[in-house]
Design a protein around this motif. Structure first.
Motif, mmCIF file in Angstrom:
data_model
loop_
_atom_site.group_PDB
_atom_site.id
_atom_site.type_symbol
_atom_site.label_atom_id
_atom_site.label_comp_id
_atom_site.label_asym_id
_atom_site.label_seq_id
_atom_site.Cartn_x
_atom_site.Cartn_y
_atom_site.Cartn_z
ATOM 1 N N GLY A 418 -14.204 -7.248 100.865
ATOM 2 C CA GLY A 418 -13.351 -7.771 100.748
ATOM 3 C C GLY A 418 -12.563 -8.553 99.934
ATOM 4 N N LEU A 463 -4.467 -2.037 105.201
ATOM 5 C CA LEU A 463 -5.751 -1.713 104.767
ATOM 6 C C LEU A 463 -6.582 -2.601 105.959
ATOM 7 N N ASN A 464 -6.196 -4.235 106.297
ATOM 8 C CA ASN A 464 -6.686 -4.935 107.391
ATOM 9 C C ASN A 464 -6.731 -4.666 108.493
ATOM 10 N N LYS A 466 -6.029 -1.548 109.691
ATOM 11 C CA LYS A 466 -6.401 -0.017 109.682
ATOM 12 C C LYS A 466 -8.417 0.067 110.449
ATOM 13 N N GLU A 467 -8.656 -1.701 109.638
ATOM 14 C CA GLU A 467 -10.199 -2.051 109.827
ATOM 15 C C GLU A 467 -10.104 -3.016 110.531
ATOM 16 N N ARG A 469 -9.909 -6.217 110.929
ATOM 17 C CA ARG A 469 -10.101 -6.991 110.563
ATOM 18 C C ARG A 469 -9.068 -7.926 111.364
ATOM 19 N N ARG A 474 -10.628 -11.061 107.338
ATOM 20 C CA ARG A 474 -9.265 -10.384 106.838
ATOM 21 C C ARG A 474 -8.896 -10.433 105.367
#
Length: 635
Positions: A418, A463-464, A466-467, A469, A474
């Motif tokens: 991360g 990206l956070n 999308k995943e 988190r 995060r």
């Protein structure tokens, strides 16, 4: 002979190992940090301090300390001429011949025959026990109060000025009294070029001369406190270091009751006369005002030099020249009027004296960068990038250097897979943006720099999302970024990674302010002890990635580099627990010198961070910027 540090066996100078016990003789102990370093090393690999085995010795006849400075000088000058004849073989000077020793312990071996120079015998000596700290060095290292009754009369002035850390004053290495002699060992500056020799070159500009004048006024103020202003009035004593800064070879005690600003002005006249250099208009005015008494204090002198420098740097259109000439004339009248009003009570304090403001140009740009996982982590979440180009043009009477540099450091968060992702993504996003948009010879505007930060934030934020988190999962990162265009600089930062700057005048200064709860509370007026008494005092208030740009407010600062500077970008693995604030004098200050190696220096910093902290990843970027007075301003 080289004395073995273990068994004290006397070895030939050429030996690498002790003939008796086999101990290495190729190393010595640094007088600053006690590190083991190579015998022929000029700088300590650990702290960067000068590490010379050759010292410059001053030897003079001991005189009762109650005798005045003038009486001592007059007495010694008289005695020195006749001491060999009067004392014969019993003279304490007679034993000082080539390859003999300066001291009874046989530590300092003479490399040449002593020369009579003024009031001293002077000679270069080899330190045959360079791994041992000198008595003076031990006192300074442990901040022991020095008993001035046990050291030569020559030494206290050097010691007092050494505390000021002014690079123009020669460093004292050792001092003692023996056989009715006073002996002081100094850093050897005898090979430095003389100011007069450099002054004679036809490439020297008026702005450079004004710069040296200003350095002399600064040194005059320091020397006045120890009654050694005569040091500035001896032409052979004025030298230039590697950066063309004015330095002194040694100190001369004042041989008159009163040395005034007029004495300094007369020395400047001699410099022009000896160098056969034509005086330019503004300096003629200054020298005339000194001689006539219109300039009587350092404050007035530095004001006049600053004004002259401004005129040299001013644009040369007719209307602007007329305007600046009018201002110059009016300020001269004001200065004269002030002296008439003050009479004998003319202000002599120089605390508020202006420094000559010169138009500066880049002289050199060097950098080093490194990262380390630390002693407690199993992966590295820090990431950095250096994108730097230096272009040099050499002409017969001038050389120019232009540079453009981008230096980025990020400290990621969000756990394995991360933090390291966030820090790398931020660095690459920002670098790509500036590669595409920073194509001219000016620094990007504030809006452009902030836009680059917002782009990095958006890349991590998306990206956070999308995943999917959430919470502490995060990922995010801090950011500190330096942009350089010649001697113009811009800094942007988010979070608690920092930028420090180090100069000879100001020492170490922290430029950025951490984005954390404690600093937020201080900004609201809360006492620092209360603000940092909170359990969440070190919690970040800003970072790239966890939230969208609406909650992001990056700080952007612009400044001009007008003196030699070391810029230091670090993650909190190095800055925690006041690590740099505590150790900057040993680990950063020596790196201001061009002779020191930045790659070695940064490895020493990483080692320091691991010893002092070690709980986190450690990353640092060092950028050494050297400047000089602009020659373009004199065309």
């Amino acid at each position: 002979m080289l004395i073995c540090p273990q068994c004290k066996f006397e070895n030939p100078d050429s030996n690498k190992f002790c003939q008796s016990c086999g101990t290495s003789l190729a190393h010595k102990i640094c007088s600053e940090c006690s590190a083991d370093i190579a015998l022929d090393a000029q700088y300590c690999y650990k702290c960067g301090a000068e590490s010379s085995t050759v010292w410059y010795a001053l030897i003079t006849h001991a005189v009762d300390q109650v005798v005045s400075v003038m009486a001592k000088t007059a007495e010694f000058t008289q005695n020195l001429e006749n001491i060999a004849e009067e004392s014969g073989d019993s003279s304490p000077f007679s034993k000082f011949v080539l390859d003999s020793y300066l001291d009874s312990q046989q530590r300092y071996r003479l490399l040449e025959s002593p020369q009579v120079i003024g009031d001293y015998r002077e000679v270069k000596v080899l330190d045959c026990q360079p791994y041992e700290i000198s008595l003076i060095g031990a006192m300074l290292q442990h901040e022991t109060k020095i008993d001035t009754t046990t050291i030569p009369d020559l030494a206290p002035a050097y010691l007092e000025l050494q505390m000021k850390m002014h690079p123009g004053i020669p460093k004292i290495h050792d001092a003692w009294q023996q056989d009715h002699l006073q002996i002081v060992l100094l850093a050897d500056r005898s090979n430095y070029p003389m100011l007069l020799d450099v002054w004679q070159k036809d490439t020297i500009s008026p702005v450079e001369i004004l710069h040296w004048f200003d350095q002399m006024t600064q040194l005059w103020e320091l020397l006045e406190a120890v009654n050694c202003r005569q040091s500035l009035l001896e032409l052979s004593n004025l030298r230039l270091d590697e950066d063309q800064a004015l330095v002194l070879q040694k100190l001369y005690p004042d041989n008159e009751k009163l040395l005034t600003i007029k004495s300094l002005g007369q020395m400047w006249q001699i410099l022009f006369r000896e160098s056969q250099c034509t005086q330019f208009g503004c300096v003629v005015e200054i020298l005339e005002d000194i001689e006539s008494g219109n300039i009587q204090t350092l404050t007035q002198l530095r004001t006049a030099c600053s004004r002259a420098s401004s005129l040299q740097n001013a644009p040369r259109t007719l209307s602007e020249l007329e305007k600046t000439a009018e201002i110059f004339t009016q300020e001269k009248l004001n200065a004269s009027s002030t002296i008439l009003q003050l009479g004998d009570e003319t202000e002599t304090k120089t605390d508020d004296a202006p420094t000559v403001v010169l138009s500066m140009q880049l002289s050199s740009l060097e950098y080093a960068a490194s990262t380390d996982v630390g002693r407690q982590r199993n992966h590295n979440e820090d990431y950095f990038c250096v994108d730097s180009q230096v272009h040099k043009v050499e002409l017969p009477r001038n050389s120019t250097i232009t540079a453009q540099g981008l230096y980025i450091l990020c400290d990621g968060m969000g756990g394995h897979a991360g933090g390291e992702v966030a820090s790398e993504l931020a660095v690459k996003t920002i670098r790509k943006y500036f590669q595409e948009t920073w194509v001219n010879t000016e620094l990007p505007r504030r809006e452009c720099i902030r836009h680059a930060v917002y782009l990095a934030n958006q890349a991590i934020y998306e990206l956070n999302q999308k995943e999917a988190r959430s919470g502490i999962g995060r990922m995010g990162t801090t950011l500190v970024m330096l942009l350089l265009q010649d001697n113009q600089a811009a800094i942007a930062h988010v979070g608690d990674s920092r930028v420090y700057c180090l100069t000879r005048k100001q020492g170490l200064e922290q430029i950025t302010v951490d984005h954390e709860v404690g600093q937020r509370e201080i900004a609201r007026g809360i006492e620092p002890s209360v603000a940092y008494g909170r359990a969440d005092a070190y919690q970040l208030t800003q970072a790239l990635g966890p939230r969208n740009e609406d909650s992001l407010h990056p700080d952007v600062t612009f400044f001009e580099i007008n003196e030699d500077m070391l810029l230091v970008l670090v993650s909190d693995g190095l800055s925690d627990n006041d690590c740099l604030e505590t150790h900057w004098q040993t680990h950063l200050q020596p790196l201001l010198s061009s002779a020191s190696n930045l790659e070695t220096g940064i490895q020493n910093l990483i080692e320091l961070g691991n010893e002092h902290n070690g709980h986190d990843n450690i990353t640092a970027i060092l950028v050494r910027v050297k400047v000089r007075p602009s020659q373009q301003s004199c065309l």
